[in-house]
Write an enzyme that holds these catalytic residues in place. Structure first.
Site, PDB file in Angstrom:
ATOM      1  N   HIS A 284      -1.002 -13.179  16.557  1.00  0.00           N
ATOM      2  CA  HIS A 284       0.275 -12.469  16.408  1.00  0.00           C
ATOM      3  C   HIS A 284       0.670 -12.315  14.937  1.00  0.00           C
ATOM      4  O   HIS A 284       1.846 -12.444  14.587  1.00  0.00           O
ATOM      5  CB  HIS A 284       1.391 -13.203  17.169  1.00  0.00           C
ATOM      6  CG  HIS A 284       1.255 -13.114  18.665  1.00  0.00           C
ATOM      7  ND1 HIS A 284       1.661 -12.013  19.382  1.00  0.00           N
ATOM      8  CD2 HIS A 284       0.754 -13.999  19.565  1.00  0.00           C
ATOM      9  CE1 HIS A 284       1.414 -12.221  20.678  1.00  0.00           C
ATOM     10  NE2 HIS A 284       0.850 -13.413  20.813  1.00  0.00           N
ATOM     11  N   ASP A 337      -0.012 -19.218  20.464  1.00  0.00           N
ATOM     12  CA  ASP A 337      -0.308 -18.652  21.779  1.00  0.00           C
ATOM     13  C   ASP A 337      -1.205 -17.423  21.669  1.00  0.00           C
ATOM     14  O   ASP A 337      -1.292 -16.789  20.618  1.00  0.00           O
ATOM     15  CB  ASP A 337       0.990 -18.262  22.487  1.00  0.00           C
ATOM     16  CG  ASP A 337       1.762 -17.192  21.720  1.00  0.00           C
ATOM     17  OD1 ASP A 337       1.931 -17.369  20.495  1.00  0.00           O
ATOM     18  OD2 ASP A 337       2.187 -16.186  22.320  1.00  0.00           O
ATOM     19  N   GLU A 338      -1.857 -17.094  22.767  1.00  0.00           N
ATOM     20  CA  GLU A 338      -2.589 -15.840  22.954  1.00  0.00           C
ATOM     21  C   GLU A 338      -3.542 -15.536  21.781  1.00  0.00           C
ATOM     22  O   GLU A 338      -3.521 -14.440  21.222  1.00  0.00           O
ATOM     23  CB  GLU A 338      -1.604 -14.673  23.171  1.00  0.00           C
ATOM     24  CG  GLU A 338      -0.757 -14.839  24.414  1.00  0.00           C
ATOM     25  CD  GLU A 338       0.208 -13.677  24.634  1.00  0.00           C
ATOM     26  OE1 GLU A 338       0.415 -13.292  25.801  1.00  0.00           O
ATOM     27  OE2 GLU A 338       0.757 -13.158  23.648  1.00  0.00           O
ATOM     28  N   VAL A 339      -4.329 -16.515  21.427  1.00  0.00           N
ATOM     29  CA  VAL A 339      -5.249 -16.340  20.293  1.00  0.00           C
ATOM     30  C   VAL A 339      -6.610 -15.868  20.805  1.00  0.00           C
ATOM     31  O   VAL A 339      -7.326 -16.588  21.495  1.00  0.00           O
ATOM     32  CB  VAL A 339      -5.395 -17.659  19.510  1.00  0.00           C
ATOM     33  CG1 VAL A 339      -6.407 -17.482  18.368  1.00  0.00           C
ATOM     34  CG2 VAL A 339      -4.044 -18.105  18.963  1.00  0.00           C
ATOM     35  N   GLU A 388      -0.392 -23.120  25.143  1.00  0.00           N
ATOM     36  CA  GLU A 388      -1.846 -22.930  25.043  1.00  0.00           C
ATOM     37  C   GLU A 388      -2.509 -24.010  24.200  1.00  0.00           C
ATOM     38  O   GLU A 388      -3.627 -24.421  24.471  1.00  0.00           O
ATOM     39  CB  GLU A 388      -2.175 -21.554  24.447  1.00  0.00           C
ATOM     40  CG  GLU A 388      -1.977 -20.383  25.420  1.00  0.00           C
ATOM     41  CD  GLU A 388      -0.642 -19.734  25.275  1.00  0.00           C
ATOM     42  OE1 GLU A 388      -0.547 -18.517  25.474  1.00  0.00           O
ATOM     43  OE2 GLU A 388       0.347 -20.443  24.948  1.00  0.00           O
TER      44      GLU A 388
END
EC number: 3.2.1.52
Length: 547
Positions: A284, A337-339, A388
Site C-alpha cells: 500500500h 496487510d495485503e502484501v 496478516e
C-alpha cells in the site's frame, strides 16, 4: 423525553453522599424507575437512577469549577461548546428570557465541574469515568446546580456530553428542561480504545471536515481517530525530512501541512480523542515513489517497497521521526496487510538480494515488518499491525505488538491466547464502507466473542469501526459513518450485560433513532437508521425519529 409514570425517588444533595445513594437506591436498569420508559442517552451509562421531576435550566447557565483540574482550559472550552449546543434555541440575549425568569425562575442555574487531577496527559487508558448529579436545589442556596465530578478533564468531557443529552428544548415553554430528574449517573467506559478509522488517501478530506468528524465522535464518546493518512493512491502529508514525499498527493491542493496535522491533534485532544497515525508498510505504498522512485522495486513494479535497500528503512526512520514530533499518542499503526511480494521475486536486483540473504519472499515480508517495528519502538511507539502479520509469523512479532483484527472472526481469541493485545474491527460488521450491513449487526458484534478467560479478555483493548475512503468523500462521509458508528460506540462504552439483554428493537433502536436525530440537530449529516442500504435517502415523508 417524557417523564416516567413512577413516582420520584428521594435523592440527597451533594456529591459527598453519592456512595450512600448507591446503597439506598434500587439497581439501575434501562427502565426509568420501573416505569418501562427508556433513558434516551447514547451510549448507555454504566449505572444510573432517575425520578419523575422536570427541571428547567437557566440560559445563563454558569460554570463553577473545583478540584486541581477544574480550571483547565479544556474544561472551560468544552463548557462553552456544550452551552451553545444546549441553548441553540434559547439565546441568552432573548428579551423574553427576562420575563420567563421573573415568572418562574430556574431550577438549575449553575453547572459545577470538579476535576481531581490537573494532569492533562492523554494516553491509552486515561480515566474517563465521571459522576453526574442533576437534582433540585437543596434549599440552602437560591441557585440550583448540576454537578459533574471526574478524576480527569477527559472524564469531565464525557460527563458534559451526557448532561447535554439530558437537556431538551421545550417548544411550548421555550425552556430547556431536564426530564425524569433527579438523575444520578456513575459512568465509565467498558473499553479503553474506541476508535474510528478515517482514510484520507483514497479521498482527501479538508481540515474542517476532519474537525467536524472529531466533534461527532465526541458526541458518541469515541476516543481514537485512526488516521489512515497515506496509501498507494496518494501521499498527502508533509514530511520535512523528505520533502518530495507529498508529491504523491493527488494534487498540490489536496495536502496536509505539518501545521494542519498539529491542529488536528490538538483539536482532538480538546475533545478527549487520541490520534493514531498509520504508515502502511511494505504494501500500500506506491504513492511514496512519486517523489522517491528509488523506493519502488522498479518503475513497472511499484510495490511493496524495495526491501533490498537500506535507504528504504532510512526513509521510514526519518518519516517516523518527523511524525513523532506531531503525534504524541503511544500507539502507531504500521499496517502490514495485503502484501503481494511478486514484485520482489520478479525484479532482478531484489531477487538477487533474496538469494544472497537466503530468504524466501515470505521471509522478506517478515523481515520488513519486524524492521519497521524496531524503528517505531526505537521512537517510543507501541506498534499496531493488521492481522496478516500475526497470521503469517506470530512467533516473530515483537511482544508489544497490538494485533488489529479485520478479516473475520476468531483472530482476537488466537492473539490474546499468545499474549498479544488485540483491536476488534471484524470487516463483516464494522467496516462502514460495507453499506449492506444494518445497524443491528453492527450493534451486536462483540469484541470479546470466543474469549471466556477474564485475564485474556483484558488484552482486547477495544475496537474500531473503519471508514475506508474508496466510496466516500466530503459529500457523503458523515452519513456513511453515522449512525452505524454509534451502534459500535455503545458496544464499546456500555456494559455488555446492559445492552445485550432483551429485544434490541425495543431497548436500543428507539434510542438510536433519538441519537441520530440529536446528531442531525447538531449539524451532523447522519443517515436514517433503518434504511435497507446505509446512507440512502429517506423513503418518504416522515419524522426524523421514525426513519
Amino acid at each position: 423525553m417524557p417523564p416516567p409514570d413512577s413516582p420520584p425517588r428521594p435523592i440527597l444533595p451533594g456529591l459527598a453522599v453519592l456512595a450512600l445513594l448507591l446503597l439506598l437506591l434500587p439497581p439501575p436498569s434501562l427502565s426509568a424507575g420501573g416505569g418501562g420508559e427508556l433513558a434516551y442517552l447514547w451510549p448507555l451509562p454504566a449505572e444510573f437512577t432517575t425520578g419523575a421531576d422536570t427541571l428547567s435550566v437557566d440560559p445563563a447557565l454558569a460554570l463553577v469549577v473545583g478540584g486541581n483540574g477544574g480550571g483547565s482550559r479544556i474544561v472551560k472550552d468544552a463548557f462553552d461548546r456544550y452551552k451553545s449546543i444546549i441553548f441553540q434555541h434559547s439565546g441568552v440575549f432573548s428579551i423574553f428570557n427576562t420575563f420567563r425568569k421573573k415568572a418562574s425562575g430556574y431550577d438549575i442555574g449553575r453547572l459545577r465541574i470538579v476535576v481531581r487531577s490537573a494532569n492533562e496527559e492523554l494516553q491509552l487508558g486515561v480515566d474517563e469515568s465521571y459522576t453526574l448529579l442533576v437534582t433540585k436545589s437543596d434549599g440552602k442556596s437560591i441557585i440550583g446546580e448540576a454537578t459533574i465530578e471526574a478524576n480527569t478533564v477527559y472524564g469531565a468531557l464525557r460527563g458534559l456530553e451526557t448532561f447535554s443529552q439530558l437537556c431538551t428544548f421545550d417548544y411550548s415553554t421555550k425552556l430547556v428542561l431536564v426530564h425524569k430528574a433527579p438523575w444520578y449517573i456513575r459512568d465509565e467506559p467498558r473499553f479503553a480504545y474506541r476508535g474510528l478509522l478515517l482514510d484520507t488517501s483514497r479521498h482527501y478530506y479538508p481540515i474542517d471536515v476532519i474537525k467536524h468528524i472529531l466533534d461527532s465522535m465526541s458526541y458518541a464518546k469515541l476516543n481514537v481517530l485512526h488516521w489512515h493518512i497515506i496509501d498507494e493512491q496518494s501521499f498527502p502529508l508533509e514530511v520535512p525530512t523528505y520533502p518530495k514525499l507529498w508529491q504523491g498527493a493527488y494534487t498540490r491542493w489536496e495536502r496536509y501541512t505539518v501545521e494542519d496535522a498539529y491542529e488536528i491533534v490538538n483539536f482532538a485532544k480538546s475533545r478527549g480523542i487520541h490520534v493514531m497515525p498509520e504508515v502502511d508498510v511494505p504494501g500500500h505504498a506506491e504513492s511514496w515513489g512519486k517523489g522517491y522512485p528509488e523506493l519502488w522495486p522498479s518503475t513497472s513494479c511499484r510495490e511493496p517497497l524495495d526491501v533490498s535497500k537500506s535507504t528504504t528503512f532510512d526513509l521510514i526512520s526519518g518519516l517516523l521521526s518527523d511524525m513523532r514530533k506531531i503525534f504524541p499518542f503511544e500507539l502507531f499503526h504500521l499496517g502490514g496487510d495485503e502484501v503481494n511480494t511478486d514484485c520482489w521475486t520478479s525484479t532482478p536486483h531484489v531477487k538477487q538480494w533474496l538469494q544472497n540473504h537466503n530468504m524466501t519472499s515470505k521471509q522478506a515480508y517478515e523481515y520488513f515488518v519486524l524492521k519497521a517495528q524496531e524503528i517505531a519502538i526505537s521512537k517510543n511507539w507501541t506498534p499496531v499491525n493488521w492481522e496478516e502479520t500475526f497470521n503469517a509469523f506470530p512467533e516473530s512479532l515483537n511482544p508489544r505488538t497490538i494485533v488489529h483484527n479485520w478479516l473475520g472472526a476468531g483472530v482476537c481469541p488466537k492473539a490474546v491466547a499468545k499474549g498479544f493485545k488485540c483491536i476488534f474491527s471484524n470487516q463483516g460488521f464494522w467496516y462502514l464502507d460495507h453499506l449492506d450491513v444494518p445497524w443491528d449487526q453492527v450493534y451486536t458484534a462483540e469484541p470479546l466473542e470466543g474469549i471466556s478467560d477474564a485475564s485474556k479478555q483484558k488484552l482486547v483493548i477495544g475496537g474500531e469501526v473503519c471508514m475506508w475512503g474508496e466510496i466516500t468523500d466530503t459529500s457523503n462521509v458523515q452519513q456513511t459513518i453515522w449512525p452505524r458508528a454509534a451502534a459500535a460506540a455503545e458496544r464499546l462504552w456500555s456494559r455488555r450485560d446492559a445492552i445485550s439483554s432483551g429485544n434490541i428493537n425495543k431497548t436500543a433502536l428507539p434510542r438510536l433513532h433519538y441519537f441520530r436525530c440529536l446528531l442531525n440537530g447538531r449539524g451532523v449529516a447522519a443517515a436514517p437508521v433503518t434504511n435497507q442500504y446505509a446512507r440512502s435517502q429517506p423513503n418518504g415523508p416522515a419524522s426524523c425519529y421514525a426513519q
